[in-house]
Design a protein around this motif. Structure first.
Motif, PDB file in Angstrom:
ATOM      1  N   CYS A  88      17.720  17.546  44.614  1.00  0.00           N
ATOM      2  CA  CYS A  88      18.571  18.693  44.834  1.00  0.00           C
ATOM      3  C   CYS A  88      17.649  19.683  45.402  1.00  0.00           C
ATOM      4  CB  CYS A  88      19.167  19.154  43.551  1.00  0.00           C
ATOM      5  SG  CYS A  88      19.892  18.033  42.573  1.00  0.00           S
ATOM      6  N   VAL A  89      18.377  20.386  46.658  1.00  0.00           N
ATOM      7  CA  VAL A  89      17.669  21.502  46.957  1.00  0.00           C
ATOM      8  C   VAL A  89      18.262  22.880  46.696  1.00  0.00           C
ATOM      9  CG1 VAL A  89      16.988  22.556  49.448  1.00  0.00           C
ATOM     10  CG2 VAL A  89      16.978  19.961  49.112  1.00  0.00           C
ATOM     11  N   VAL A  90      17.564  23.920  46.175  1.00  0.00           N
ATOM     12  CA  VAL A  90      17.906  25.148  45.690  1.00  0.00           C
ATOM     13  C   VAL A  90      17.281  26.241  46.590  1.00  0.00           C
ATOM     14  CG1 VAL A  90      18.386  26.632  43.767  1.00  0.00           C
ATOM     15  CG2 VAL A  90      18.397  24.312  43.442  1.00  0.00           C
ATOM     16  N   VAL A  91      18.098  27.013  46.963  1.00  0.00           N
ATOM     17  CA  VAL A  91      17.770  28.140  47.916  1.00  0.00           C
ATOM     18  C   VAL A  91      18.019  29.427  47.065  1.00  0.00           C
ATOM     19  CG1 VAL A  91      17.994  29.406  50.047  1.00  0.00           C
ATOM     20  CG2 VAL A  91      18.277  26.950  50.170  1.00  0.00           C
ATOM     21  N   LEU A  92      17.066  30.347  46.968  1.00  0.00           N
ATOM     22  CA  LEU A  92      17.075  31.317  45.975  1.00  0.00           C
ATOM     23  C   LEU A  92      16.751  32.654  46.902  1.00  0.00           C
ATOM     24  CD1 LEU A  92      15.556  29.208  43.793  1.00  0.00           C
ATOM     25  CD2 LEU A  92      16.392  30.791  42.343  1.00  0.00           C
ATOM     26  N   PRO A  93      17.560  33.707  46.829  1.00  0.00           N
ATOM     27  CA  PRO A  93      16.920  35.098  47.541  1.00  0.00           C
ATOM     28  C   PRO A  93      15.612  35.371  46.914  1.00  0.00           C
ATOM     29  CG  PRO A  93      18.562  35.634  45.909  1.00  0.00           C
ATOM     30  CD  PRO A  93      18.528  34.166  45.895  1.00  0.00           C
ATOM     31  N   PHE A  94      14.773  35.964  47.844  1.00  0.00           N
ATOM     32  CA  PHE A  94      13.324  36.127  47.287  1.00  0.00           C
ATOM     33  C   PHE A  94      12.841  37.459  48.516  1.00  0.00           C
ATOM     34  CE2 PHE A  94       8.628  34.824  46.744  1.00  0.00           C
ATOM     35  CZ  PHE A  94       8.596  35.295  45.639  1.00  0.00           C
ATOM     36  N   GLY A  95      13.300  38.452  48.310  1.00  0.00           N
ATOM     37  CA  GLY A  95      12.854  39.595  49.056  1.00  0.00           C
ATOM     38  C   GLY A  95      11.502  40.013  48.905  1.00  0.00           C
TER      39      GLY A  95
END
Length: 211
Positions: free
Chosen positions: A184-191
């Motif tokens: 599974c590929v998970v994309v998280l916001p990381f500013g």
């Protein structure tokens, strides 16, 4: 005058040998027919009830900790919830073993966490939640650099990987064990600024499954 015909011992032995060969041929034919019938039945059942591999999807993932201790020792804490679905109409699934871990850029960032075995009915779905952790896990020295690049890009892309064993159930029949792998590929916001709370993704993502 009547004639008496007597068969020689050699003739009788030859006849017995022919009868024995015919008997063996009948046994072999019967056995072969039986085996082929069983194989044909199994093949027919398999084509009719051919099981479809289970489906998985990430519903939510949160990173509570992902920090380096020193140059290459990682401390991490990640919680993820994913949906497991059995798409089959007549086949149930026994999940005997499930191990889950997270990786980033091809590197493990957590240890394995286990999910207890469970049975999934046909057309049924289950929500599975697991906490993935690591304390002082050795990582490549380039890990910090890759994390910095991800922060500059404004996102963090993780892989939640699962592997285990399953069995198919049709009526009272249960198959042998099959290995399965889920990615599974998970994309998280990381500013640029690290938030006070956890990094969380609720967008969800479909996973690839191999059996």
């Amino acid at each position: 005058m009547s004639q008496i015909h007597e068969k020689s011992p050699q003739h009788c032995a030859k006849k017995k040998l022919i009868n024995l060969k015919n008997h063996h041929k009948k046994l072999i034919y019967t056995f072969t027919t039986f085996i082929l019938s069983i194989l044909l039945l199994i093949l027919l059942v398999w084509f009719i009830l051919h099981p479809t591999k289970p489906e998985f999807a990430i519903k939510e993932a949160s990173i509570y900790q992902l920090t380096l201790s020193g140059s290459h020792l990682l401390n991490s804490s990640i919680q993820t919830t994913f949906l497991s679905k059995n798409p089959n109409q007549k086949v149930g699934i026994f999940f005997d073993e499930i191990q889950v871990y997270a990786s980033y850029k091809g590197q493990r960032i957590t240890l394995d966490s286990s999910i207890p075995p469970f049975y999934q009915e046909n057309k049924d779905s289950n929500l599975l939640s697991v906490v993935l952790v690591a304390n002082g896990l050795p990582v490549d020295p380039s890990f910090g650099y890759e994390m910095g690049r991800g922060q500059m890009a404004g996102r963090l892309v993780l892989n939640i990987k699962t592997n285990g064993q399953l069995r198919w159930k049709v009526g009272t029949w249960v198959s042998g064990r099959y290995m399965f792998i889920v990615n599974c590929v998970v994309v998280l916001p990381f500013g640029a600024s690290v938030p006070a709370g956890p990094l969380t993704s609720k967008q969800g993502s479909q996973c690839s499954t191999t059996v």
